[in-house]
Motif scaffolding. Structure first.
Motif, PDB file in Angstrom:
ATOM      1  N   GLY A 114       0.656  -0.999   0.184  1.00  0.00           N
ATOM      2  CA  GLY A 114       0.001  -0.194   0.541  1.00  0.00           C
ATOM      3  C   GLY A 114       0.797   1.480  -0.064  1.00  0.00           C
ATOM      4  N   SER A 115       1.793   1.063   1.266  1.00  0.00           N
ATOM      5  CA  SER A 115       2.615   2.293   0.685  1.00  0.00           C
ATOM      6  C   SER A 115       3.390   2.644  -0.090  1.00  0.00           C
ATOM      7  CB  SER A 115       3.954   2.392   2.111  1.00  0.00           C
ATOM      8  OG  SER A 115       4.596   3.205   1.925  1.00  0.00           O
ATOM      9  N   VAL A 116       3.985   1.482  -1.049  1.00  0.00           N
ATOM     10  CA  VAL A 116       4.756   1.750  -2.553  1.00  0.00           C
ATOM     11  C   VAL A 116       3.806   2.022  -3.899  1.00  0.00           C
ATOM     12  CG1 VAL A 116       5.764   0.716  -4.168  1.00  0.00           C
ATOM     13  CG2 VAL A 116       6.617  -0.239  -2.039  1.00  0.00           C
ATOM     14  N   LEU A 117       1.734   1.580  -3.675  1.00  0.00           N
ATOM     15  CA  LEU A 117       1.538   2.254  -4.698  1.00  0.00           C
ATOM     16  C   LEU A 117       0.759   3.761  -3.975  1.00  0.00           C
ATOM     17  CD1 LEU A 117      -1.304  -1.061  -4.408  1.00  0.00           C
ATOM     18  CD2 LEU A 117       0.029   0.082  -6.284  1.00  0.00           C
ATOM     19  N   VAL A 118       1.082   4.091  -3.017  1.00  0.00           N
ATOM     20  CA  VAL A 118       0.831   5.453  -2.268  1.00  0.00           C
ATOM     21  C   VAL A 118       1.615   6.248  -3.291  1.00  0.00           C
ATOM     22  CG1 VAL A 118       0.472   7.540  -0.643  1.00  0.00           C
ATOM     23  CG2 VAL A 118      -0.784   5.264  -0.443  1.00  0.00           C
ATOM     24  N   ALA A 119       2.956   5.998  -2.886  1.00  0.00           N
ATOM     25  CA  ALA A 119       4.080   6.430  -2.981  1.00  0.00           C
ATOM     26  C   ALA A 119       4.220   6.448  -5.192  1.00  0.00           C
ATOM     27  CB  ALA A 119       5.905   6.211  -2.910  1.00  0.00           C
ATOM     28  N   LEU A 120       3.722   5.146  -5.808  1.00  0.00           N
ATOM     29  CA  LEU A 120       4.093   6.366  -7.144  1.00  0.00           C
ATOM     30  C   LEU A 120       2.813   6.484  -7.607  1.00  0.00           C
ATOM     31  CD1 LEU A 120       4.935   2.168  -8.117  1.00  0.00           C
ATOM     32  CD2 LEU A 120       6.192   3.894  -7.821  1.00  0.00           C
ATOM     33  N   ALA A 121       2.148   6.782  -6.840  1.00  0.00           N
ATOM     34  CA  ALA A 121       0.927   7.677  -7.603  1.00  0.00           C
ATOM     35  C   ALA A 121       1.159   8.982  -6.988  1.00  0.00           C
ATOM     36  CB  ALA A 121      -0.441   7.404  -7.320  1.00  0.00           C
ATOM     37  N   GLY A 122       1.676   9.326  -6.205  1.00  0.00           N
ATOM     38  CA  GLY A 122       1.523  10.930  -5.840  1.00  0.00           C
ATOM     39  C   GLY A 122       2.312  11.560  -6.438  1.00  0.00           C
ATOM     40  N   PRO A 123       3.024  11.690  -7.602  1.00  0.00           N
ATOM     41  CA  PRO A 123       3.467  12.647  -8.098  1.00  0.00           C
ATOM     42  C   PRO A 123       2.800  12.983  -8.688  1.00  0.00           C
ATOM     43  CG  PRO A 123       5.311  11.399  -7.559  1.00  0.00           C
ATOM     44  CD  PRO A 123       4.066  10.314  -7.029  1.00  0.00           C
ATOM     45  N   PRO A 153       8.854   4.412   1.291  1.00  0.00           N
ATOM     46  CA  PRO A 153       8.578   4.607  -0.174  1.00  0.00           C
ATOM     47  C   PRO A 153       8.168   6.393   0.164  1.00  0.00           C
ATOM     48  CG  PRO A 153       7.174   2.204   0.314  1.00  0.00           C
ATOM     49  CD  PRO A 153       8.391   3.076   1.120  1.00  0.00           C
ATOM     50  N   LEU A 154       7.774   6.718   1.035  1.00  0.00           N
ATOM     51  CA  LEU A 154       6.712   7.419   1.118  1.00  0.00           C
ATOM     52  C   LEU A 154       7.683   8.717   1.493  1.00  0.00           C
ATOM     53  CD1 LEU A 154       3.896   6.806   4.227  1.00  0.00           C
ATOM     54  CD2 LEU A 154       3.428   6.719   1.114  1.00  0.00           C
ATOM     55  N   GLU A 195      -0.765  11.687   6.726  1.00  0.00           N
ATOM     56  CA  GLU A 195      -0.526  13.053   6.443  1.00  0.00           C
ATOM     57  C   GLU A 195       0.434  13.822   6.673  1.00  0.00           C
ATOM     58  OE1 GLU A 195      -3.376  14.327   5.483  1.00  0.00           O
ATOM     59  OE2 GLU A 195      -4.614  12.458   5.401  1.00  0.00           O
ATOM     60  N   LEU A 196       1.480  13.411   7.987  1.00  0.00           N
ATOM     61  CA  LEU A 196       3.384  13.750   8.232  1.00  0.00           C
ATOM     62  C   LEU A 196       4.469  13.710   7.842  1.00  0.00           C
ATOM     63  CD1 LEU A 196       1.753  13.583  12.005  1.00  0.00           C
ATOM     64  CD2 LEU A 196       1.207  15.493  10.375  1.00  0.00           C
ATOM     65  N   VAL A 197       4.851  12.258   7.327  1.00  0.00           N
ATOM     66  CA  VAL A 197       5.622  11.848   6.473  1.00  0.00           C
ATOM     67  C   VAL A 197       5.462  12.812   5.037  1.00  0.00           C
ATOM     68  CG1 VAL A 197       6.947   9.943   5.680  1.00  0.00           C
ATOM     69  CG2 VAL A 197       5.966  10.184   8.024  1.00  0.00           C
ATOM     70  N   ALA A 198       4.449  11.496   4.747  1.00  0.00           N
ATOM     71  CA  ALA A 198       4.400  11.580   3.170  1.00  0.00           C
ATOM     72  C   ALA A 198       3.825  13.257   3.386  1.00  0.00           C
ATOM     73  CB  ALA A 198       3.135  10.876   2.332  1.00  0.00           C
ATOM     74  N   GLY A 199       2.780  13.948   4.061  1.00  0.00           N
ATOM     75  CA  GLY A 199       2.531  15.779   3.756  1.00  0.00           C
ATOM     76  C   GLY A 199       3.843  16.311   3.992  1.00  0.00           C
TER      77      GLY A 199
END
Length: 463
Positions: free
Chosen positions: A22-31, A85-86, A211-215
């Protein structure tokens, strides 16, 4: 090893892998979904479905780990894996990271960020930095403490014009805050007689990671220092604890609330003067060393959130809803209600402060910080972490599954680009939700009251 323990061990790692996926998917789709003019160093152009699939996987894995017999060490390993990943993806659910760089650039150029907004960067050859800042915040002065902006100015000096590198370096501060939480939250839980592993599990919540690390929020460093300071205070290292909380306040001002709670609950009269002196010396030293002075302690620090209108903020939701029925100005009513709500949160905080003792101080401080976050002018979901990381170390509260589900749901409130997922027109829904929640809490507390009273009176009757 007992059969139950074997099953727990076998099921632990599959759920850890689900969370990592899940963390990898969020990181890949994020940009691709974060938006903004900054082109990230990777961008596979994946859709929103991938992002939300990743968020769901991370939330489900986190909730599943709560039922397993895992150790603090195993949870720390999983947390490091989920975070990696985040740390590499673009700022998600908020564009504040670019605002940090803009304000740090002002400090680097010798411009006072508490008097001048990032808009002045257009006139000093830093238009590329200004272009990354959300237009909503380009004319707003810095609401952060001098230590944080001074550190970011050093990051700007290292990163130069590379905004992506600048954001990645700011995330090093997030790592520092997360490490502090991973070390001191279980330690605080042990000091309070709570479960250290469960406290560590709360640190890995999606609200913290997403919300904090990825944010890329400085709240993570602030609360890390606060938890460390409170832990030292509970362990009777009072002045060190107060000093760390004062240092946290120079990152972001809400951390200062921990100082009076520590003094009231953990200090005797002779220690009060020393504690206040240490806090004052830390704040003054940071203000002087950074060269930013004491101008950051002003009303401008509080006025910045007031510019945001969120349907999830109780005062805004009620003000907007009433204004649709009564012929009054919505904005004016919202501002008035925000003042009232914030005042009530301060009253609640004062009551909790007065009733704080060493055994109840952490719980009372956590509740007070959540109340201030909810009743403030802008109730962003990540503000709840101010108090949640403290409640995570408290007996009974850390066992609340309803609270855990609420934390998991909260990560869906803000979209990847930092825009609230709910428009102002949904405000009545949140009014109903908050009223229902308040009624439920009152009913639960009222039903428990007779039992508590009976338990207290029984020994007197028997005597």
């Amino acid at each position: 090893m007992p059969p139950i323990a074997i099953r727990a061990e076998r099921s632990f790692w599959p759920w850890a892998c689900v969370g990592l996926a899940g963390s990898v998917l969020v990181a890949l789709a994020g940009p691709h979904l974060a938006g903004g003019p900054v082109r990230w160093w990777f961008d596979p152009s994946l859709g929103a479905a991938v992002l939300y699939a990743g968020i769901v996987a991370l939330c489900v894995a986190w909730l599943a780990l709560e039922r397993l017999a895992v150790t603090t060490r195993e949870l720390r390993i999983v947390g490091a894996a989920w975070c990696l990943p985040l740390l590499l993806t673009a700022p998600l659910f908020s564009q504040d990271g670019y605002s940090y760089l803009a304000q740090g650039t002002l400090v680097h150029l010798g411009i006072d960020p508490y008097r001048h907004a990032p808009a002045v960067l257009a006139h000093v050859g830093q238009a590329h930095v200004l272009g990354a800042v959300d237009p909503f915040w380009r004319h707003t002065t810095a609401p952060y403490g001098p230590l944080f902006l001074w550190i970011v100015s050093g990051i700007v000096a290292l990163a130069g014009s590379h905004l992506v590198l600048g954001v990645l370096l700011i995330r090093v501060l997030d790592v520092a805050g997360l490490v502090l939480l991973a070390v001191f939250t279980p330690r605080l839980a042990q000091a309070l007689g709570a479960d250290a592993a469960r406290a560590t599990w709360w640190v890995l919540s999606p609200l913290v990671l997403l919300e904090l690390v990825a944010g890329t929020h400085n709240d993570l460093l602030m609360i890390g220092l606060v938890v460390a300071g409170v832990t030292f205070a509970i362990e009777r290292r009072l002045l060190l604890g107060i000093g760390l909380c004062a240092l946290a306040a120079t990152i972001k001002l809400p951390a200062a609330a921990a100082i009076p709670f520590i003094l009231v609950a953990c200090a005797d009269r002779r220690s009060w003067f020393s504690g206040v002196l240490v806090a004052a010396v830390v704040v003054l030293a940071v203000s002087v060393i950074t060269g930013l002075g004491l101008g950051w302690i002003s009303t401008t620090v509080f006025s910045t959130p007031d510019k945001v209108r969120l349907a999830i903020t109780p005062a805004t939701a009620l003000g907007w809803t009433v204004a649709q029925v009564v012929p009054v100005g919505a904005r004016g009513l919202e501002s008035a209600l925000a003042v009232v709500a914030f005042g009530l949160s301060l009253v609640l905080g004062a009551v909790l402060l007065w009733r704080s003792r060493r055994e109840s101080m952490v719980r009372n401080l956590g509740i007070a910080l959540i109340a201030v976050a909810v009743c403030g002018p802008a109730a962003w979901p990540w503000y709840l972490t101010w108090g949640l990381v403290l409640l995570a170390a408290c007996p009974r509260i850390q066992d609340s599954r309803a609270l855990a589900v609420a934390v998991a749901v909260a990560v869906f409130v803000v979209k990847a680009d930092g825009i609230l997922a709910f428009s102002l027109h949904t405000a009545p829904v949140f009014v109903v939700l908050y009223v229902a929640t308040a009624v439920t809490v009152v009913v639960v507390l009222w039903r428990r009251r007779p039992a508590v009273r009976t338990a207290r009176l029984r020994p007197l009757a028997e005597s």
